[in-house]
Design a protein around this motif. Structure first.
Motif, PDB file in Angstrom:
ATOM      1  N   ASN A   1       0.808  -1.179  -0.055  1.00 37.37           N
ATOM      2  CA  ASN A   1       0.084  -0.212   0.043  1.00 37.37           C
ATOM      3  C   ASN A   1       0.909   1.408  -0.013  1.00 37.37           C
ATOM      4  O   ASN A   1       1.602   1.462   0.834  1.00 37.37           O
ATOM      5  N   PHE A   2       0.528   2.282  -0.805  1.00 38.08           N
ATOM      6  CA  PHE A   2       1.202   3.565  -1.047  1.00 38.08           C
ATOM      7  C   PHE A   2       0.436   4.674  -1.200  1.00 38.08           C
ATOM      8  O   PHE A   2      -0.615   4.642  -1.752  1.00 38.08           O
ATOM      9  N   VAL A   3       0.908   5.669  -0.609  1.00 36.97           N
ATOM     10  CA  VAL A   3       0.166   6.960  -0.684  1.00 36.97           C
ATOM     11  C   VAL A   3       1.433   7.883  -1.677  1.00 36.97           C
ATOM     12  O   VAL A   3       2.587   8.137  -1.446  1.00 36.97           O
ATOM     13  N   VAL A   4       0.591   7.812  -2.689  1.00 36.58           N
ATOM     14  CA  VAL A   4       1.562   8.634  -3.763  1.00 36.58           C
ATOM     15  C   VAL A   4       1.480  10.089  -3.659  1.00 36.58           C
ATOM     16  O   VAL A   4       0.614  10.605  -3.900  1.00 36.58           O
ATOM     17  N   PRO A   5       2.482  10.736  -3.525  1.00 36.03           N
ATOM     18  CA  PRO A   5       2.406  12.407  -3.139  1.00 36.03           C
ATOM     19  C   PRO A   5       2.240  13.208  -4.236  1.00 36.03           C
ATOM     20  O   PRO A   5       2.845  12.732  -5.264  1.00 36.03           O
ATOM     21  N   PHE A   6       1.764  14.355  -4.133  1.00 37.78           N
ATOM     22  CA  PHE A   6       1.813  15.413  -5.148  1.00 37.78           C
ATOM     23  C   PHE A   6       3.182  16.130  -4.801  1.00 37.78           C
ATOM     24  O   PHE A   6       3.759  16.323  -3.890  1.00 37.78           O
ATOM     25  N   VAL A   7       3.843  16.075  -5.792  1.00 39.35           N
ATOM     26  CA  VAL A   7       5.283  17.022  -5.854  1.00 39.35           C
ATOM     27  C   VAL A   7       5.238  18.347  -6.356  1.00 39.35           C
ATOM     28  O   VAL A   7       5.078  18.420  -7.630  1.00 39.35           O
ATOM     29  N   ARG A   8       5.418  19.315  -5.605  1.00 38.61           N
ATOM     30  CA  ARG A   8       5.539  20.743  -6.119  1.00 38.61           C
ATOM     31  C   ARG A   8       6.484  20.873  -7.270  1.00 38.61           C
ATOM     32  O   ARG A   8       7.436  20.330  -7.071  1.00 38.61           O
TER      33      ARG A   8
ATOM     34  N   ARG B   1      -2.810  10.394  -4.092  1.00 41.10           N
ATOM     35  CA  ARG B   1      -3.776   9.360  -4.064  1.00 41.10           C
ATOM     36  C   ARG B   1      -2.944   7.913  -3.370  1.00 41.10           C
ATOM     37  O   ARG B   1      -2.002   7.906  -2.979  1.00 41.10           O
ATOM     38  N   TYR B   2      -3.778   7.198  -3.181  1.00 38.04           N
ATOM     39  CA  TYR B   2      -3.496   5.973  -2.463  1.00 38.04           C
ATOM     40  C   TYR B   2      -3.848   4.862  -3.347  1.00 38.04           C
ATOM     41  O   TYR B   2      -4.727   4.455  -4.173  1.00 38.04           O
TER      42      TYR B   2
ATOM     43  N   SER C   1       7.905  -2.683  -5.356  1.00 38.18           N
ATOM     44  CA  SER C   1       8.459  -1.244  -4.794  1.00 38.18           C
ATOM     45  C   SER C   1       7.840  -0.368  -5.785  1.00 38.18           C
ATOM     46  O   SER C   1       7.506  -0.988  -7.316  1.00 38.18           O
ATOM     47  N   LEU C   2       7.822   0.771  -5.543  1.00 35.85           N
ATOM     48  CA  LEU C   2       7.046   1.706  -6.507  1.00 35.85           C
ATOM     49  C   LEU C   2       7.576   2.933  -6.789  1.00 35.85           C
ATOM     50  O   LEU C   2       8.346   3.662  -5.668  1.00 35.85           O
ATOM     51  N   LYS C   3       8.010   3.520  -7.686  1.00 33.58           N
ATOM     52  CA  LYS C   3       8.976   4.770  -8.032  1.00 33.58           C
ATOM     53  C   LYS C   3       7.936   5.737  -8.740  1.00 33.58           C
ATOM     54  O   LYS C   3       7.165   5.472  -9.539  1.00 33.58           O
ATOM     55  N   LEU C   4       8.028   6.779  -8.074  1.00 30.75           N
ATOM     56  CA  LEU C   4       7.513   8.064  -8.997  1.00 30.75           C
ATOM     57  C   LEU C   4       8.621   8.476  -9.788  1.00 30.75           C
ATOM     58  O   LEU C   4       9.392   9.180  -9.253  1.00 30.75           O
TER      59      LEU C   4
ATOM     60  N   ILE D   1       7.449   5.392  -0.276  1.00 31.28           N
ATOM     61  CA  ILE D   1       7.813   4.714   1.208  1.00 31.28           C
ATOM     62  C   ILE D   1       6.267   3.883   0.989  1.00 31.28           C
ATOM     63  O   ILE D   1       5.126   4.532   1.337  1.00 31.28           O
ATOM     64  N   PRO D   2       6.414   2.759   1.323  1.00 34.78           N
ATOM     65  CA  PRO D   2       4.904   1.785   1.246  1.00 34.78           C
ATOM     66  C   PRO D   2       4.664   2.024   2.802  1.00 34.78           C
ATOM     67  O   PRO D   2       5.294   2.504   3.824  1.00 34.78           O
ATOM     68  N   GLU D   3       3.213   1.726   2.916  1.00 31.98           N
ATOM     69  CA  GLU D   3       2.645   2.096   4.320  1.00 31.98           C
ATOM     70  C   GLU D   3       3.294   1.252   5.325  1.00 31.98           C
ATOM     71  O   GLU D   3       3.420   1.761   6.533  1.00 31.98           O
ATOM     72  N   ASN D   4       3.848   0.000   5.106  1.00 36.01           N
ATOM     73  CA  ASN D   4       4.099  -0.796   6.150  1.00 36.01           C
ATOM     74  C   ASN D   4       5.730  -0.164   6.565  1.00 36.01           C
ATOM     75  O   ASN D   4       6.334  -0.765   7.572  1.00 36.01           O
TER      76      ASN D   4
END
Length: 565
Positions: free
Chosen positions: A252-259, A300-301, A309-312, A322-325
């Motif tokens: 589970n990942f929270v994908v952040p908005f990056v300014r 988004r979640y 692993s997830l890369k933006l 950063i995964p939720e765990n």
């Protein structure tokens, strides 16, 4: 192939990561950003305890190239390297950089070109301690040409072919020969490439979408890099991403908005190509090359069907999500520019408890993330080194900076795994005295040095003790002794504390001796003896082993700089 995949799955359960340690190894990849500008490569070393000493080993040296002594708790030392430190050749090299210390430190890496207000290549990277390295890594199947096409970037025709692919730097983290296996998938056929890397050396390879994983016989560090990743307007910026071992993956990942970002793609690396991503139970379908386009810039979640692993991915910047765990309770953020901010993700019901340093956020603007328990905020920061923490909940923190039109940054440095209402805490510190003393004298010594007798009351404390204490071929007293009345063993931390029963034991074979003359307990301070306990006469002289309680970590404004040619 099945055996290799099975090995990976066995180590992919995950646990929260902290990034302090006493031994690190890294390298500076080649940086051609903005076409052969002068570059700057540096490490920021921050001490978690007073009296910290750091040794820097560079370019294959078996003796320290530089020693930095008496660093204070929270103080940062910047170590600046010359252009020659960059790893530019596709082959073996001795250009690894090893950092060792007598006490816990964190290490952060920064590479940049000399810049104008509009032109800079800049990247930061958390240098992971040896404890966080592994022997099993999944490699993102990235193709450079596909990357450029995905972001609508025209590929430069003037580059040498060696610049038309990503690179993989594999660093041997051990003082022994390391056997490496690279698993490739070429035309649906599995191929294994085997080679060895000498002690503390590295190899740089061209990487493409055929690479699947790297396995090794001993711990390694793995860096994914490109010396001049194309961006729009015929500019480029070196990228660097330290790949984490498979055990740090999550679902589970929270994908952040990056300014400052208008283009972004997600890229997933997993053991099973059939793994899927979804958002609020709706499947997210990546392109045939693995990129997942995000239709808007909202936070988004997303959820994966198994550990991944997830890369933006952004032109000129890869951000490891950063995964939720892997959320932690406290993060440290070093900065390199005058325009910097933190992206903080925390549970909505306790978001007002987030602290920066010793104070709460001032008027943060929180945005609730739809259909989740989380909220997100961005906060502009003006200090060069700070901590952000939560007293009762785990959070995620990213640090982002801009210089001109260049955006760089990534996850902040996790310091505390578990929340503590007292603040961002340093780990408890084990200290071994210099002079042999009797047991009662050792108890007084610990008390007089504002500490207590070391009491490894459970396996976690024993393991932490083993991680911290330097090997000595002697024995030390701990706060364990036996009652004259009942002969039962009990813990005693200082002269006024109540005694406590013993529920965890770590005796050596044949110990303790079954007699009433050996009423106190010591342990071996030698790794070869596995730090086992044994009974001893209290009048014998051994080194006192003390424990200092965790203390609040407040980064200092004072800093210093050393230069390595």
């Amino acid at each position: 192939m099945f055996a290799i995949l099975l090995t990976v799955s066995m180590f992919s359960q995950g646990f929260t990561m902290v990034s302090y340690g006493k031994s690190f190894i890294t390298a500076f990849p080649e940086d051609l950003g903005y076409f052969y500008s002068n570059t700057s490569s540096r490490l920021k070393v921050t001490a978690l305890y007073d009296g910290t000493s750091v040794d820097i080993f560079y370019n294959g040296s078996s003796t320290p190239t530089e020693t930095i002594s008496n660093i204070l708790k929270g103080q940062t030392v910047t170590v600046v390297f010359s252009k020659s430190a960059e790893v530019y050749q596709l082959d073996y090299s001795t250009q690894s950089i090893r950092i060792t210390s007598n006490k816990y430190i964190v290490v952060h890496s920064f590479s940049s070109t000399n810049f104008t207000i509009t032109a800079i290549s800049a990247q930061t990277n958390i240098v992971q301690p040896d404890e966080n390295l592994g022997m099993n890594y999944l490699i993102p199947s990235l193709n450079y040409t596909t990357f450029l096409t995905t972001f609508g970037i025209s590929q430069s025709t003037s580059w040498s072919p060696k610049y038309n692919s990503f690179r993989l730097i594999i660093i041997n983290a051990k003082d022994t020969e390391n056997n490496i296996t690279i698993v490739k998938n070429i035309s649906a056929q599995i191929q294994l490439v085997n080679f060895t890397i000498p002690s503390y050396q590295l190899i740089q390879l061209q990487a493409d979408d055929s690479m699947m994983m790297v396995n090794s016989s001993h711990k390694i560090a793995v860096l994914l890099t490109h010396p001049c990743l194309d961006r729009t307007n015929y500019t480029c910026s070196m990228i660097i991403n330290q790949i984490l071992p498979v055990r740090f993956q999550g679902q589970n990942f929270v994908v952040p908005f990056v300014r400052g970002i208008t283009q972004r793609q997600l890229f997933m690396t997993s053991n099973d190509k059939a793994d899927l991503l979804s958002q609020y139970n709706t499947s997210l379908t990546p392109s045939s090359s693995g990129y997942l386009s995000l239709p808007d810039l909202n936070t988004r979640y997303v959820t994966a069907s198994s550990n991944v692993s997830l890369k933006l991915i952004i032109p000129g910047l890869f951000i490891e999500l950063i995964p939720e765990n892997q959320f932690a309770a406290c993060y440290m953020m070093p900065f390199y520019s005058n325009y910097q901010w933190a992206v903080v993700i925390t549970k909505t019901d306790s978001r007002d408890q987030v602290r920066i340093g010793t104070a709460p956020f001032i008027n943060p603007v929180w945005l609730e993330i739809s259909n989740t328990q989380y909220s997100k905020t961005e906060i502009f920061l003006s200090r060069q080194l700070i901590v952000i923490w939560h007293p009762s909940s785990k959070i995620a923190v990213y640090v982002v900076e801009t210089i001109g039109n260049t955006v760089f940054g990534g996850p902040a440095i996790p310091i505390n795994e578990q929340p503590d209402p007292n603040g961002c805490m340093t780990p408890g510190e084990f200290v071994v005295g210099d002079q042999p003393l009797k047991w009662t004298e050792s108890l007084a010594y610990c008390t007089n040095t504002q500490s207590q007798f070391a009491c490894p009351i459970n396996e976690d404390v024993q393991i932490e003790f083993i991680k911290q204490v330097n090997t000595k071929n002697v024995e030390g007293w701990i706060g364990l002794r036996r009652s004259l009345m009942t002969t039962a063993w009990y813990w005693q931390t200082n002269t006024t504390s109540a005694s406590s029963s013993v529920n965890y034991i770590y005796w050596a074979n044949g110990q303790p001796q079954d007699n009433t003359t050996e009423l106190c307990a010591s342990l071996s301070l030698n790794h070869t003896d596995d730090f086992k306990w044994k009974s001893a006469k209290c009048c014998e002289k051994k080194l006192p082993v003390c424990y200092k309680q965790p203390q609040i970590l407040l980064p200092l404004t004072m800093s210093s700089t050393v230069y390595i040619p």
